[in-house]
Design a protein around this motif. Structure first.
Motif, PDB file in Angstrom:
ATOM      1  N   LYS A  82       0.848  -1.193   0.000  1.00 31.55           N
ATOM      2  CA  LYS A  82       0.000   0.000   0.000  1.00 31.55           C
ATOM      3  C   LYS A  82       0.881   1.240   0.000  1.00 31.55           C
ATOM      4  N   ILE A  83       0.428   2.286  -0.692  1.00 32.50           N
ATOM      5  CA  ILE A  83       1.093   3.581  -0.668  1.00 32.50           C
ATOM      6  C   ILE A  83       0.282   4.466   0.270  1.00 32.50           C
ATOM      7  N   ASP A  90       4.742  11.454  11.903  1.00 32.48           N
ATOM      8  CA  ASP A  90       5.267  10.146  11.503  1.00 32.48           C
ATOM      9  C   ASP A  90       6.587  10.261  10.747  1.00 32.48           C
ATOM     10  N   GLN A  91       6.886  11.455  10.231  1.00 30.03           N
ATOM     11  CA  GLN A  91       8.117  11.640   9.459  1.00 30.03           C
ATOM     12  C   GLN A  91       9.360  11.644  10.339  1.00 30.03           C
ATOM     13  N   HIS A  92       9.188  11.839  11.639  1.00 30.60           N
ATOM     14  CA  HIS A  92      10.339  11.884  12.534  1.00 30.60           C
ATOM     15  C   HIS A  92      10.897  10.498  12.836  1.00 30.60           C
ATOM     16  N   ARG A  93      10.107   9.481  12.597  1.00 28.95           N
ATOM     17  CA  ARG A  93      10.595   8.115  12.798  1.00 28.95           C
ATOM     18  C   ARG A  93      11.585   7.771  11.694  1.00 28.95           C
ATOM     19  N   ARG A  94      12.497   6.907  12.008  1.00 27.49           N
ATOM     20  CA  ARG A  94      13.518   6.503  11.031  1.00 27.49           C
ATOM     21  C   ARG A  94      13.003   5.292  10.258  1.00 27.49           C
ATOM     22  N   HIS A  95      12.774   5.479   8.974  1.00 31.70           N
ATOM     23  CA  HIS A  95      12.394   4.395   8.072  1.00 31.70           C
ATOM     24  C   HIS A  95      13.406   4.353   6.945  1.00 31.70           C
ATOM     25  N   THR A  96      13.588   3.186   6.372  1.00 30.63           N
ATOM     26  CA  THR A  96      14.495   3.059   5.232  1.00 30.63           C
ATOM     27  C   THR A  96      13.952   3.884   4.076  1.00 30.63           C
ATOM     28  N   LEU A 125       7.728  -3.654  -7.646  1.00 30.19           N
ATOM     29  CA  LEU A 125       8.516  -4.823  -8.047  1.00 30.19           C
ATOM     30  C   LEU A 125       9.907  -4.427  -8.547  1.00 30.19           C
ATOM     31  N   LYS A 126      10.090  -3.149  -8.917  1.00 34.06           N
ATOM     32  CA  LYS A 126      11.378  -2.675  -9.420  1.00 34.06           C
ATOM     33  C   LYS A 126      12.451  -2.642  -8.344  1.00 34.06           C
ATOM     34  N   TYR A 127      12.024  -2.614  -7.102  1.00 33.75           N
ATOM     35  CA  TYR A 127      12.962  -2.430  -6.002  1.00 33.75           C
ATOM     36  C   TYR A 127      13.121  -3.712  -5.199  1.00 33.75           C
ATOM     37  N   ASN A 128      14.285  -3.875  -4.646  1.00 38.55           N
ATOM     38  CA  ASN A 128      14.594  -5.070  -3.866  1.00 38.55           C
ATOM     39  C   ASN A 128      14.106  -4.877  -2.424  1.00 38.55           C
ATOM     40  N   LEU A 129      12.812  -4.647  -2.292  1.00 35.89           N
ATOM     41  CA  LEU A 129      12.178  -4.450  -0.994  1.00 35.89           C
ATOM     42  C   LEU A 129      12.029  -5.797  -0.300  1.00 35.89           C
ATOM     43  N   ASN A 130      11.898  -5.761   1.006  1.00 37.99           N
ATOM     44  CA  ASN A 130      11.613  -6.982   1.752  1.00 37.99           C
ATOM     45  C   ASN A 130      10.125  -7.273   1.557  1.00 37.99           C
ATOM     46  N   LEU A 131       9.802  -8.081   0.579  1.00 40.26           N
ATOM     47  CA  LEU A 131       8.412  -8.334   0.209  1.00 40.26           C
ATOM     48  C   LEU A 131       7.744  -9.406   1.060  1.00 40.26           C
ATOM     49  N   TYR A 132       8.510 -10.101   1.867  1.00 34.66           N
ATOM     50  CA  TYR A 132       7.939 -11.179   2.683  1.00 34.66           C
ATOM     51  C   TYR A 132       8.340 -11.022   4.148  1.00 34.66           C
ATOM     52  N   PRO A 133       8.000  -9.873   4.753  1.00 37.49           N
ATOM     53  CA  PRO A 133       8.366  -9.674   6.166  1.00 37.49           C
ATOM     54  C   PRO A 133       7.438 -10.449   7.092  1.00 37.49           C
ATOM     55  N   SER A 134       7.928 -10.741   8.287  1.00 37.46           N
ATOM     56  CA  SER A 134       7.077 -11.418   9.273  1.00 37.46           C
ATOM     57  C   SER A 134       6.146 -10.407   9.949  1.00 37.46           C
ATOM     58  N   GLU A 135       6.526  -9.125   9.924  1.00 32.03           N
ATOM     59  CA  GLU A 135       5.688  -8.046  10.459  1.00 32.03           C
ATOM     60  C   GLU A 135       5.633  -6.933   9.423  1.00 32.03           C
ATOM     61  N   ASN A 136       4.627  -6.075   9.517  1.00 29.00           N
ATOM     62  CA  ASN A 136       4.491  -4.964   8.580  1.00 29.00           C
ATOM     63  C   ASN A 136       5.715  -4.055   8.654  1.00 29.00           C
ATOM     64  N   ILE A 137       6.146  -3.550   7.488  1.00 25.17           N
ATOM     65  CA  ILE A 137       7.271  -2.619   7.464  1.00 25.17           C
ATOM     66  C   ILE A 137       6.930  -1.438   6.563  1.00 25.17           C
ATOM     67  N   ILE A 148       5.723   3.412   1.616  1.00 24.92           N
ATOM     68  CA  ILE A 148       5.303   2.118   1.076  1.00 24.92           C
ATOM     69  C   ILE A 148       5.141   1.208   2.282  1.00 24.92           C
ATOM     70  N   ARG A 149       3.949   0.709   2.490  1.00 18.61           N
ATOM     71  CA  ARG A 149       3.724  -0.234   3.593  1.00 18.61           C
ATOM     72  C   ARG A 149       3.595  -1.630   2.978  1.00 18.61           C
ATOM     73  N   ILE A 150       4.433  -2.523   3.462  1.00 15.20           N
ATOM     74  CA  ILE A 150       4.353  -3.926   3.035  1.00 15.20           C
ATOM     75  C   ILE A 150       3.845  -4.704   4.228  1.00 15.20           C
TER      76      ILE A 150
END
Length: 155
Positions: A82-83, A90-96, A125-137, A148-150
């Motif tokens: 999801k976008i 929320d922008q103050h948190r550190r996200h990749t 799909l263009k990016y090497n994102l962690n597409l199969y996390p055990s928790e939402n990222i 981008i929420r996976i």
């Protein structure tokens, strides 16, 4: 000689106890992936375009002819990625940052990063994102309030 045999016997008992302890370790919990019914619908033109952009000539072999992989990709695109536009707090948190993630250009070496973010044309799909996390990222899209929420495949 009697002490020698006693030491060997004690060593044997010690090693056997490690084997018994190792076999009684906790069981790993199996969690099944929960697919929504929308993964049974055919690919949309937009989804097929995104897949072909990344997989090029390998699209048929790697995705379309592999029913399980096709189902995972549909589930990703339709349900799990999801976008989001988040507020300032929320922008103050550190996200990749998306710029810190490598391109997934194994099948298409000519793949390039998006210079301008388009929420509706974005191809995760263009990016090497962690597409199969055990928790939402979350991944932050550079210079925007968009993330981008996976979601975990086990939800």
């Amino acid at each position: 000689m009697n002490r020698f045999h006693l030491r060997i016997f004690l060593l044997f008992l010690l090693l056997c106890s490690y084997g018994i302890i190792a076999q009684t370790a906790q069981r790993v919990e199996y969690r099944a992936v929960k697919y929504k019914s929308n993964v049974d619908a055919p690919l949309t033109n937009d989804e097929l375009t995104k897949i072909k952009e990344v997989y090029k000539q390998s699209t048929e072999d790697v995705i379309l002819n592999d029913k399980a992989h096709l189902k995972r990709i549909k589930h990703l695109l339709r349900n799990r990625i999801k976008i989001l536009k988040l507020g300032i707090k929320d922008q103050h948190r550190r996200h990749t940052l998306l710029s810190e993630v490598e391109l997934f250009n194994h099948f298409n070496p000519n793949l390039t990063r998006d210079l301008v973010f388009d929420k509706y044309g974005f191809n995760p799909l263009k990016y090497n994102l962690n597409l199969y996390p055990s928790e939402n990222i979350l991944y932050r899209i550079d210079g925007t309030n968009y993330y981008i929420r996976i979601m975990s495949q086990f939800q």
